[in-house]
Design a protein around this motif. Sequence first.
Motif, mmCIF file in Angstrom:
data_model
loop_
_atom_site.group_PDB
_atom_site.id
_atom_site.type_symbol
_atom_site.label_atom_id
_atom_site.label_comp_id
_atom_site.label_asym_id
_atom_site.label_seq_id
_atom_site.Cartn_x
_atom_site.Cartn_y
_atom_site.Cartn_z
ATOM 1 N N LEU A 1 -44.349 46.929 -5.833
ATOM 2 C CA LEU A 1 -44.265 46.597 -4.412
ATOM 3 C C LEU A 1 -45.528 45.902 -3.924
ATOM 4 O O LEU A 1 -45.470 44.940 -3.154
ATOM 5 N N THR A 2 -46.676 46.386 -4.379
ATOM 6 C CA THR A 2 -47.940 45.755 -3.980
ATOM 7 C C THR A 2 -48.014 44.329 -4.505
ATOM 8 O O THR A 2 -48.445 43.418 -3.801
ATOM 9 N N ARG A 3 -47.568 44.116 -5.744
ATOM 10 C CA ARG A 3 -47.540 42.746 -6.292
ATOM 11 C C ARG A 3 -46.627 41.836 -5.487
ATOM 12 O O ARG A 3 -46.936 40.679 -5.254
ATOM 13 N N ASP A 4 -45.484 42.372 -5.059
ATOM 14 C CA ASP A 4 -44.575 41.570 -4.237
ATOM 15 C C ASP A 4 -45.243 41.179 -2.920
ATOM 16 O O ASP A 4 -45.148 40.024 -2.486
ATOM 17 N N HIS A 5 -45.920 42.135 -2.293
ATOM 18 C CA HIS A 5 -46.632 41.816 -1.051
ATOM 19 C C HIS A 5 -47.774 40.839 -1.320
ATOM 20 O O HIS A 5 -48.039 39.953 -0.509
ATOM 21 N N PHE A 6 -48.435 40.994 -2.471
ATOM 22 C CA PHE A 6 -49.535 40.093 -2.825
ATOM 23 C C PHE A 6 -49.031 38.659 -2.945
ATOM 24 O O PHE A 6 -49.665 37.721 -2.464
ATOM 25 N N PRO B 1 -44.154 56.465 -3.514
ATOM 26 C CA PRO B 1 -43.496 55.848 -4.657
ATOM 27 C C PRO B 1 -44.231 56.183 -5.956
ATOM 28 O O PRO B 1 -45.431 56.495 -5.938
ATOM 29 N N ARG B 2 -43.497 56.140 -7.062
ATOM 30 C CA ARG B 2 -44.129 56.336 -8.364
ATOM 31 C C ARG B 2 -45.177 55.240 -8.556
ATOM 32 O O ARG B 2 -45.089 54.173 -7.948
ATOM 33 N N PRO B 3 -46.170 55.467 -9.398
ATOM 34 C CA PRO B 3 -47.235 54.459 -9.572
ATOM 35 C C PRO B 3 -46.704 53.085 -9.981
ATOM 36 O O PRO B 3 -47.174 52.073 -9.475
ATOM 37 N N ASP B 4 -45.716 53.041 -10.880
ATOM 38 C CA ASP B 4 -45.208 51.733 -11.298
ATOM 39 C C ASP B 4 -44.463 51.049 -10.161
ATOM 40 O O ASP B 4 -44.564 49.832 -9.981
ATOM 41 N N ALA B 5 -43.736 51.817 -9.361
ATOM 42 C CA ALA B 5 -43.026 51.236 -8.221
ATOM 43 C C ALA B 5 -44.020 50.755 -7.164
ATOM 44 O O ALA B 5 -43.847 49.680 -6.576
#
Length: 170
Positions: free
Chosen positions: A91-96, A83-87
Amino acid sequence: MVSFGRAWRIAALRQRGVGPAAFVAACGGRDEERSRQARELATGVCTLAYDGGDLDAAEDALRTLEAWADDLGDHHPYRPGAPRPDAADRLTRDHFKDVLREALTTPARDWMSGTRLSLDVHYNALCRARGLDPRVREDAFSLYGRGTMALDLGRREAARLRQLRETYVK
């Protein structure tokens, strides 16, 4: 006490593990055993709980899935790209957030959810407004971004304060 370092690491593992796991499980039709193993490894990585689970074992499982995806990717035109860095960040924030929900107390989750909901409601109302001056829209983007970052920063600072209190106040 909530360890934000552990929570971020779990979130990153979950984010990185979803794509390769799904690809290997779906494309391993020629090798049914590898597909089964990929599903098992993916389950270990993507359902890694905050309270338990071996992060190093999950890292190893993720490396295995990525290696298998690389092997299959040479022969498959539909291998998902990174994924692009912003995506990836999003996604990582959502998992966080999912990991934090497992670890935080109910009052802390309620406060954060209420504050975030308030930010979302006001921001979305401004985004939907017709004929809004572009400078106002820019302000809305900026304030929303600062507000969501402040929530993340607030969580980290609260953890640091809690750690200081537990260390020095008996």
